[in-house]
Every structure is written in C-alpha cells, then in structure tokens.
Design a protein around this motif. Structure first.
Motif, PDB file in Angstrom:
ATOM      1  N   LEU A  60       0.846  -1.200   0.000  1.00  0.00           N
ATOM      2  CA  LEU A  60       0.000   0.000   0.000  1.00  0.00           C
ATOM      3  C   LEU A  60       0.878   1.245   0.000  1.00  0.00           C
ATOM      4  O   LEU A  60       1.995   1.214   0.526  1.00  0.00           O
ATOM      5  N   SER A  61       0.340   2.312  -0.554  1.00  0.00           N
ATOM      6  CA  SER A  61       1.058   3.592  -0.476  1.00  0.00           C
ATOM      7  C   SER A  61       0.475   4.406   0.672  1.00  0.00           C
ATOM      8  O   SER A  61      -0.742   4.380   0.893  1.00  0.00           O
ATOM      9  N   PRO A  62       1.322   5.123   1.390  1.00  0.00           N
ATOM     10  CA  PRO A  62       0.773   5.955   2.468  1.00  0.00           C
ATOM     11  C   PRO A  62       0.066   7.189   1.906  1.00  0.00           C
ATOM     12  O   PRO A  62       0.422   7.668   0.820  1.00  0.00           O
ATOM     13  N   SER A  63      -0.914   7.685   2.644  1.00  0.00           N
ATOM     14  CA  SER A  63      -1.572   8.937   2.229  1.00  0.00           C
ATOM     15  C   SER A  63      -0.737  10.130   2.646  1.00  0.00           C
ATOM     16  O   SER A  63      -0.858  11.214   2.092  1.00  0.00           O
ATOM     17  N   GLY A  64       0.112   9.941   3.656  1.00  0.00           N
ATOM     18  CA  GLY A  64       0.994  11.009   4.107  1.00  0.00           C
ATOM     19  C   GLY A  64       2.142  10.436   4.913  1.00  0.00           C
ATOM     20  O   GLY A  64       2.094   9.275   5.335  1.00  0.00           O
TER      21      GLY A  64
ATOM     22  N   VAL B 465       4.204  -7.849  -3.881  1.00  0.00           N
ATOM     23  CA  VAL B 465       5.341  -7.348  -3.104  1.00  0.00           C
ATOM     24  C   VAL B 465       6.646  -8.044  -3.498  1.00  0.00           C
ATOM     25  O   VAL B 465       7.651  -7.896  -2.815  1.00  0.00           O
ATOM     26  N   THR B 466       6.610  -8.806  -4.595  1.00  0.00           N
ATOM     27  CA  THR B 466       7.870  -9.343  -5.131  1.00  0.00           C
ATOM     28  C   THR B 466       8.471  -8.271  -6.046  1.00  0.00           C
ATOM     29  O   THR B 466       7.787  -7.301  -6.406  1.00  0.00           O
ATOM     30  N   PRO B 471       3.561  -4.062 -14.784  1.00  0.00           N
ATOM     31  CA  PRO B 471       3.482  -4.454 -16.198  1.00  0.00           C
ATOM     32  C   PRO B 471       4.019  -5.871 -16.443  1.00  0.00           C
ATOM     33  O   PRO B 471       3.473  -6.601 -17.265  1.00  0.00           O
ATOM     34  N   ALA B 472       5.051  -6.250 -15.688  1.00  0.00           N
ATOM     35  CA  ALA B 472       5.586  -7.606 -15.856  1.00  0.00           C
ATOM     36  C   ALA B 472       4.552  -8.644 -15.443  1.00  0.00           C
ATOM     37  O   ALA B 472       4.406  -9.696 -16.089  1.00  0.00           O
ATOM     38  N   LEU B 473       3.820  -8.333 -14.363  1.00  0.00           N
ATOM     39  CA  LEU B 473       2.750  -9.245 -13.925  1.00  0.00           C
ATOM     40  C   LEU B 473       1.692  -9.388 -15.020  1.00  0.00           C
ATOM     41  O   LEU B 473       1.249 -10.493 -15.334  1.00  0.00           O
ATOM     42  N   ILE B 474       1.300  -8.251 -15.584  1.00  0.00           N
ATOM     43  CA  ILE B 474       0.232  -8.272 -16.590  1.00  0.00           C
ATOM     44  C   ILE B 474       0.709  -9.002 -17.850  1.00  0.00           C
ATOM     45  O   ILE B 474       0.030  -9.907 -18.342  1.00  0.00           O
ATOM     46  N   TRP B 475       1.878  -8.617 -18.351  1.00  0.00           N
ATOM     47  CA  TRP B 475       2.364  -9.257 -19.581  1.00  0.00           C
ATOM     48  C   TRP B 475       2.615 -10.741 -19.370  1.00  0.00           C
ATOM     49  O   TRP B 475       2.359 -11.557 -20.252  1.00  0.00           O
ATOM     50  N   LEU B 595      -3.929  -2.097 -10.587  1.00  0.00           N
ATOM     51  CA  LEU B 595      -2.978  -2.904  -9.827  1.00  0.00           C
ATOM     52  C   LEU B 595      -1.982  -2.020  -9.070  1.00  0.00           C
ATOM     53  O   LEU B 595      -1.647  -2.302  -7.923  1.00  0.00           O
ATOM     54  N   SER B 596      -1.523  -0.968  -9.735  1.00  0.00           N
ATOM     55  CA  SER B 596      -0.536  -0.089  -9.084  1.00  0.00           C
ATOM     56  C   SER B 596      -1.130   0.591  -7.865  1.00  0.00           C
ATOM     57  O   SER B 596      -0.466   0.743  -6.838  1.00  0.00           O
TER      58      SER B 596
END
Lengths: 317, 605
Positions: A60-64, B465-466, B471-475, B595-596
C-alpha cells in the motif's frame, strides 16, 4: 568502560498516515525499529497494524508521511525495499495444488534467484523451518501449522534482512505456535530484524525485546516491554506466604515506610511497595528480622496483556 | 419461531411410524399424518428458501440476468426482422405483411427464448451449493435439522422462483407475434408448456453441477454442459412424443397423415446427414422456427401446419403431449436433485483428496512421454515468465489447452459432416467463424478467471510485493493466456487458410479473419481488466465478451452501415484493428492503474 554502539535503525516511519476514503486507518505514526530487534506490534483488530505492515511491505502507499527500510523509502525505492524485506500476511496465500518445493521454486523465480542457486536455497529454508520431509507433498495436504511454516520458508527464500510478519501464529495449536516462535528466535539470532504483529500477547512478552502499542491508528507506546510496565505500575506488588499466623507479618510490613499497602488475600499477603526502587530485599529483611518464617516471596509482574488492557480503550476503527 | 417449526416434523414422523407400524387399521390417520409431515417438510424448507431469496435479492446478477433475458429476446426480434427482410416477396414496397411478421417473430423469439432458458437458467443454480462449500457454510447447515435433500430442494425452489421471474419477463413478449397475427394463442400455450420443461431441466442441471464442484468456474462449465445435454434429450423427447401421440392423430380420419418432412422447414445449408443440421432441425421443430417453406401453401410455420392438419376433435393432442413431456421433465429434475442431494451428503465436510484419488491423479495426469522436453520447457517458462508459468504448470491447464484443440478438431468434423448442402463454401466459412467465436468465449472466461484464483487464495498480495513490476505481472499473465489458446487458434487459422485456398477465395475480403485475430489479442487484456472490476466470474466473463467481441462488432458494423466517420465495408477490417487496438490499450492502462493503486476488490479466504 566503553559504551555500547548506538543501534542502527532498520525501519523508520515519520508521520505515517493512511486514509481509506474518510476513515483514518493510520494517523501520524512515528516508529523506529532497530536492526536485530524482534519487535512486537500490538493493537486491537482494526487498530492499523496490518495497514502499517502493508505500507512497509510496499503493498500500500501511504496517504501522508514517510517510511523507510534500511534507508530505502518504501514508495520511491519500492523495488529495492522488496529485495530486503520478507512479508507474510495474516493468511497463507498458497496454491493448494502445488508441491512444496514447486511453490518455493516459483517464488524464488519471482525474486529472480538464479536457477543454479535455487534448489540449494529451497533445501536450506525447508530445513530451517523443519519441512524437509514434506518437500514433495501437495500444499493442500499440509496441516495448518505446516502451511504456516511453509509461509515462513517463502518469506526467507530470498534471504531478506527485515521480516514483516502479520499474525504468524494465529489459528495454530500450542505446539505449532511454540515451533513458529522458536524459528523466529533462531532468525533473530541469525541477525534478522523482525516485526511481528500478534494477538497472543503472553508469547510476545517472552519473545520480543521491544514492542509498540497502537490504537485507532495512533501510536500509544513504543519501547522495551519493561519500559511500559514501569510507566504503568504505580508500585511493585509482592506476594508473601509465611508459616503460622500472617497477622504478625502484616503488622511488621505495615511498619515500613517503603510499603504503601498490605492486605491478606486467601492466606497470602499482598504487599504494595510505594516506589520502583524498593525491592524484594525490603520485604524479606523486614520479615526475617521480625522473626517471621518466610515460605514464599514472589513479585507480581505486570503482564503484557494487562499492560495492553490498561493503555488501550478497546476502540477500533 | 424457526426453532419451534423445526421441532415438529420429527414428532409427526414418529407418530406416523407408530400409526403405520403398530396400527394396520389406522390407514386413514397415517395418510393424514403423511400429508401433515409433507406440510412440515415444506415449512422446514422455508428458512432455506427465504435465505436464498434474500441473498439473491442483494446480488446485482439477478437484475442483470433479467435484463440479459429481455436483451436476448430483443436480439431474437432483430434476427426475425432481418430474416424477414431477407425473404423476397414478403416485403412489399408498402411495407411488411403483418401475418408474415408475426410468424417470423414468433419463431425467432421462441428460438431465442429456449436457448436463453437452456443456457441462462443453469447459471442461476450453478454456484448455489458450491459457494456454500467454498465459504464453509455447508458444514454449518449440517448442524441444523435440515437434510441434504431439504437443502437442495430449498435452494431449487428459491431458484425456480427466480427462474420464473426470468421466464415471466420473457414470456409476455411472445404475445407480440400473436397480436400481429399469423400465430394463435395455441402457439403461445404450447411454447409456454415446452419452455417450462427447458426451465426446470436447466435449473436442475445447474444444481447438480453445483453439488459436484467446489470451484465456481468448474461448476458453471459443468452446468452448461449438463444443460446442453439435457436440452438435447428434451428435444429428442419432444420429437419422440410427437411421433407417438400427434402423428397418429394426424393420420386419423380427416387428417392428412404425416405428409411433410421437417426438412421442408430447414434453411438452405441443411443437410440430412449432418449432425449440426439434425440438432438445428430438432431445435427448429421444438421452437416453431425455421425458414417456413412448409408443405402447405402460403406463409406459415411448422406448428401452424400441424395444427391446421389436425382433425378438430384432436386439436388438443399436441398440448397433451407437451404436458406429458413437462411432467417427464419434472420427474427427471427431481431425480437429478436427488442425485445432487446425495453428492451434498458426501460434501458436508471438505476432505483433502484421498490417497487413492491422489494416486489416480498422478497416474492419469503425469506425463509419460517427452517428459524431459516438457520439464525443460516448463523450467524455461518459469525462468523467463513466472506468472505465465502459473497459467501453464498444472495438469488441468494442459488439459484445457489440448482440450480446446480437441474441441476444435471435433467442431471441424461436425462442420465437414454438413458438406454437400447448398451454398457449401459460404456455410463452411460461417461454421469456422462460429468455432472461432466459441474459442473466444473460452479465452474470455479464462482471462476473466485468471487473477481471480490468486485473489481468492491470497497469493496476489504476495506477488505484488515481489520485485516483479505491475506491467511484468500483466504481460506475464497475458502471455500465459495466449500460449494456452494458441494451438487451438493456430489450428483454426490453418484450416481457414486451407478453406480459402480450396474455395478459391484467397482474394476476397479478410475482414472476419482480421476481426477474430484482433479479438484474440485484445479479449485477454479486457478479461484481465474486468476480472479486477467484477466480483463474479460470470459477470466478468460476460462483460468481457460484450466489451471485447460484441461492442467492436456492433460499433464498426453500425458505422459501416450508415457510412459514418468514413467507415465502409472496404475499410471495416482496418477500422476494427484501430478500434480493438484502442480498446486493448485502454484496458491495459486501466488494469495497470488498478494494480498499481491496488484499486481492486481484494477477497481473501
């Protein structure tokens, strides 16, 4: 006398915040975990433990705020972070129709471990977690404890320096829990930094050298286990058993200025000392000098569960 | 309260036993108790029915299924209209003859309705028990006084009610041709009887598949397979009962005898020895569709001709035959549900595969020949593309890959069995396109189910988290899907090429080939994207087909028909390519973003 070297931080967060819509899952979390720590992360369900671990794992990305692992920012240098962490979520994440070695081989390939090294690595991690005999077994046929150990093996496949383990012992029977904890201690001895979130606080208090308590996304305490005990305890409590009439012993103890309270509970004497400096010696000396025959003298330690209940209000998001 | 209701049946049953076993003279009492027992059994089912209805009321799928049903009928109207316009002499300069329109629409709509009931109703029940198994709630039901048959019946009754809403949504549309003329209420009533039979068979097929499978995709596939099989038996049954009950009436005093052939109603490509032709003829006969070249003079259909030929006193004979068939369907459905209940009994508790089963699995699915080559290839795939390897590693994946090749070969044999009919080369090409469409259905559902497994078992979070990039996952996964379907697609392409050479059609337009090639490239991307957006496999698969296949087809054809944006028949192929390319890019970018940013529905066990 030389001073011990200053511990280097392995994980650091500054003002870490995460929002899910309007809900605040994490609020300005400042956390430091030193290298080599076995760090317990404690909180109620929904307190923000999993969110913190997911952010640290780059999921996950943090919001802050910011978070870094061994100096690498989890957002800007996510790729570097992924090579140095091993993340185990609170579920297994296994393909039940795969064989044990096949599963580890696959994740080894995902971590780009050369195929020439992979077989040996797989053997090593299987041996470490005690699954060598199950290498050809289907994952679906493994017990829950074994699947958990396989999860640990997966985490270790690329030899990460920092392990992020979310409830690694949940749902396991006592024997499997003890085995998992033993593996974690072994990993700490190998120099890994381990952050572990768990609900089984009695195990964490024996396992971890430092803990953090989080509630409603906010950090309540972070430091050594003993530190929080000291902060909470108004005075140390001793339990005393003497031969014969406890009344005389009670009177003797009441005469001491270091003792703030004495009471008899089920034939035993509960002694509350007025400050942290006073210890067993005060009680023992008083009783022996007064002629009482001392049978038992035990300090009532504040358990982590008690500490947790006292510092949190049971609030969840 | 539920509890008090549930406590009654056992008591009644006990008293019934005492009454029958110890008092032979108490037959009347025992009969009464038996009725009461049945009544209480129904009461016992009520909580299951209520729960099913409540659960399904919250599912958007229920709503969309009805929309799909009506849309399907709309398609039937469109097909009927197109057929009508295609028939010379029926469309006058002043407009369309209303009776002709009624006849054609009835056939087309009823045809569409039978297909919809046969293909859509199994989907209603296909995941009802299997979902309970996956979510672990089937075992909890065992703790209640419910028996396996109660659960299966309760769920079936709830789904029958749901299916009836689909049926009743579609049925009134069949009165439209009646209003137009050319067909009467007798047509409507017969269609209602026959279609009800298809409905109950479809629902029971879905329930059996659901009881046998744990995985939703497998349950859906099996449900459709069983339903098609039962539909075939139903069509044969209808023809048989027609010959046994209606034909003798036709041959009676005043009747013309069975003096016509079903071939008279078949389209130009009909070939008597062809398996497809036979199947279509049965379907046309049961739905009163076809091209209406009846032996009677004037424009009519097969049902009208039979009714017109029947003596007045035996006009109802076909209705009786249809009612008998419906009764047979109900009995067959109950038997199927009973088998499903037996399967549920053994599936109360999820057991790991037994040693014998595991041994058999290894024996049957472990490669025996070219094992070194296979292992080397799999290892190479693992090194270069671990995510693609996931899609190909299992014996099931290999079975699907080569199963599609086998299906295409069988399909080609079916097509070849039709050779000899009129308009041969064109019909062979059309059959090729149908096979390609079937393959695209497989690609769509395979891609829509692709990341679903990882999302369900939690491995998706681990993969993200690897060090593998999004994009590598999708392709990686796209390559896996393409490689899985490549042999079957290549086989189709080679046969298509040979067909073009054989029919001297190399120089003609290649738009269909361009279209299918574009679909083969784009549908997996759309499927992966929608698998992140939709929770259900079915809705994800259907939406993939609609977006990746139907939408480009409709859009480009519409533009071409109205000559909009410079699109015409000559450049339709390149327009398809542009449109599909844009669609693929759009889907890829959205998938990458989803995904991102982890904007997908994360379902964990």
């Amino acid at each position: 006398m030389s001073t011990p070297p200053e511990p280097k931080p392995a994980v650091q967060t500054h003002g870490l915040t995460r929002l899910y819509g309007s809900m605040v899952a994490l609020s300005n979390l400042d956390l430091t975990v030193n290298q080599g720590d076995l760090f317990g992360f404690i909180g109620s369900n929904g307190a923000g433990k999993t969110t913190t671990l997911r952010i640290l794992a780059t999921f996950l990305s943090p919001s802050g705020g910011t978070a870094s692992i061994l100096g690498n920012d989890v957002v800007k240098e996510a790729d570097a972070v992924r090579h140095i962490i091993g993340y185990m979520p609170d579920f297994f994440g296994v393909y039940k129709d795969m064989e044990v070695t096949e599963y580890l081989d696959f994740f080894g390939a995902c971590y780009k471990i050369p195929s020439s090294k992979r077989e040996q690595t797989v053997n090593d991690v299987l041996e470490l977690v005690g699954l060598s005999e199950k290498r050809g077994a289907l994952i679906g046929a493994l017990s829950r404890g074994m699947q958990q150990r396989l999860g640990l093996a997966r985490v270790l496949i690329h030899d990460p320096k920092v392990l992020l383990l979310d409830e690694p012992a949940s749902g396991l029977d006592p024997r499997a829990r003890i085995e998992v904890m033993a593996i974690l201690q072994e990993l700490q001895r190998m120099g890994k930094t381990i952050i572990i979130s768990s609900h089984i606080l009695s195990e964490l208090q024996n396992l971890c050298n430092r803990v953090a308590i989080i509630e409603k996304g906010k950090l309540i305490y972070s430091g050594p286990v003993q530190g929080v005990r000291d902060q909470l305890a108004t005075g140390r409590v001793m339990w005393v058993r003497v031969s014969g009439d406890p009344g005389q012993a009670v009177e003797l103890l009441k005469s001491r200025s270091e003792v703030s309270n004495v009471e008899t509970v089920d034939g035993r004497i509960k002694v509350t000392l007025s400050d942290h400096e006073s210890d067993h010696a005060v009680v023992a000396e008083t009783l022996v000098k007064g002629g009482a025959r001392l049978i038992e003298l035990r300090e009532d330690e504040l358990g982590l569960e008690e500490v947790f209940l006292r510092v949190t209000r049971g609030e969840t998001q | 309260m539920g509890g008090s209701c549930l406590s009654h049946p056992a008591g009644i049953g006990e008293r019934w036993f005492v009454a029958t076993a110890l008092r032979p003279s108490g037959l009347r009492i025992s009969g009464l108790l038996r009725i009461l027992d049945f009544g209480f059994a129904l009461v016992r089912l009520l909580p299951v029915i209520e729960r099913e209805l409540r659960a399904s009321a919250r599912q958007p799928f229920t709503y969309w299924l009805r929309v799909l049903g009506v849309a399907w009928l709309g398609l039937g109207i469109g097909v009927g209209w197109t057929l009508l316009r295609g028939m010379r002499g029926m469309v006058t300069s002043a407009g369309v003859d209303q009776r002709s329109l009624g006849v054609m629409l009835f056939g087309a709509m009823n045809f569409a309705m039978v297909l919809a009931l046969g293909l859509l109703t199994p989907l209603l029940t296909a995941d009802s028990v299997s979902r309970e198994r996956r979510e672990g709630t089937l075992g909890l039901l065992r703790l209640t006084p419910l028996r396996p048959l109660d659960i299966v019946l309760g769920k079936s009754i709830a789904q029958v009610l749901k299916g009836l809403t689909l049926y009743l949504t579609m049925l009134p549309w069949l009165t439209l041709p009646v209003l137009l003329g050319g067909v009467g209420m007798a047509h409507f009533a017969l269609a209602a009887e026959l279609n009800a039979g298809v409905l109950v068979l479809g629902l029971s097929a879905g329930m059996l598949a659901s009881a046998l499978c744990r995985d939703s995709a497998k349950a859906i596939l099996l449900a459709e397979g069983l339903s098609v099989l039962l539909l075939a038996v139903f069509l044969l049954g209808h023809q048989a009962i027609f010959r046994m009950q209606v034909v003798p009436a036709l041959a009676g005093p005043g009747g013309p005898g069975f003096g016509f052939s079903l071939n008279d109603f078949m389209p130009g490509w009909y070939h008597e020895r062809g398996i497809l032709s036979r199947a279509v003829s049965l379907l046309f006969f049961t739905t009163s569709s076809g091209v209406n070249r009846g032996w009677n003079t004037g424009l009519t259909n097969v049902w009208s001709d039979v009714w017109a030929a029947l003596p007045a006193r035996s006009e109802h004979v076909w209705h009786q035959a249809a009612a008998t068939l419906l009764l047979g369907c109900l009995v067959a459905s109950f038997l199927i549900l009973w088998i499903a209940a037996r399967s549920v009994r053994s599936a109360w508790v999820e057991q790991p595969p037994s040693v014998a089963m595991e041994r058999m699995r290894r024996k049957l699915l472990t490669p025996r020949y070219l094992t070194d080559l296979l292992q080397r290839r799999l290892r190479q795939t693992l090194e270069s593309n671990p995510i693609g390897w996931l899609h190909q590693r299992s014996p099931n994946a290999r079975m699907v890959k080569w199963g599609w090749v086998l299906a295409m070969i069988l399909g080609e044999f079916l097509v070849l069995s039709e050779s000899g009919g009129a308009g041969e080369s064109r019909d062979l090409r059309n059959a090729q396109y149908l096979l390609a469409l079937a393959l695209l259905v497989g690609v769509a559902f395979s891609s829509a189910a692709s990341f679903r497994h990882e999302r369900e078992n939690g491995a998706f979070e681990l993969l993200l988290v690897t060090p593998l990039s999004v994009p590598a996952l999708i392709w990686g996964r796209l390559a896996g899907i393409w490689r899985q379907f490549l042999p079957a697609a290549a086989l189709l392409a080679i046969i298509q090429l040979l067909l073009r050479i054989w029919t001297f059609a190399m120089g003609r337009g290649h738009e269909p080939e361009v279209f299918f090639a574009g679909c083969f490239a784009v549908v997996p991307i759309v499927g992966l994207w929608l698998s992140m957006q939709r929770r259900g496999l079915l809705s994800a698969g259907l939406l993939t087909l609609l977006t990746g296949v139907v939408l480009p087809l409709l859009l480009v054809n519409t533009l071409s028909a109205f000559k909009l944006l410079g699109v015409n028949a000559a450049n339709a192929g390149s327009t398809w390519l542009v449109f599909q390319g844009a669609l693929g890019l759009f889907a890829f970018l959205h998938l990458d973003r989803a995904l991102s940013e982890r904007r997908f529905l994360s379902k964990q066990p």
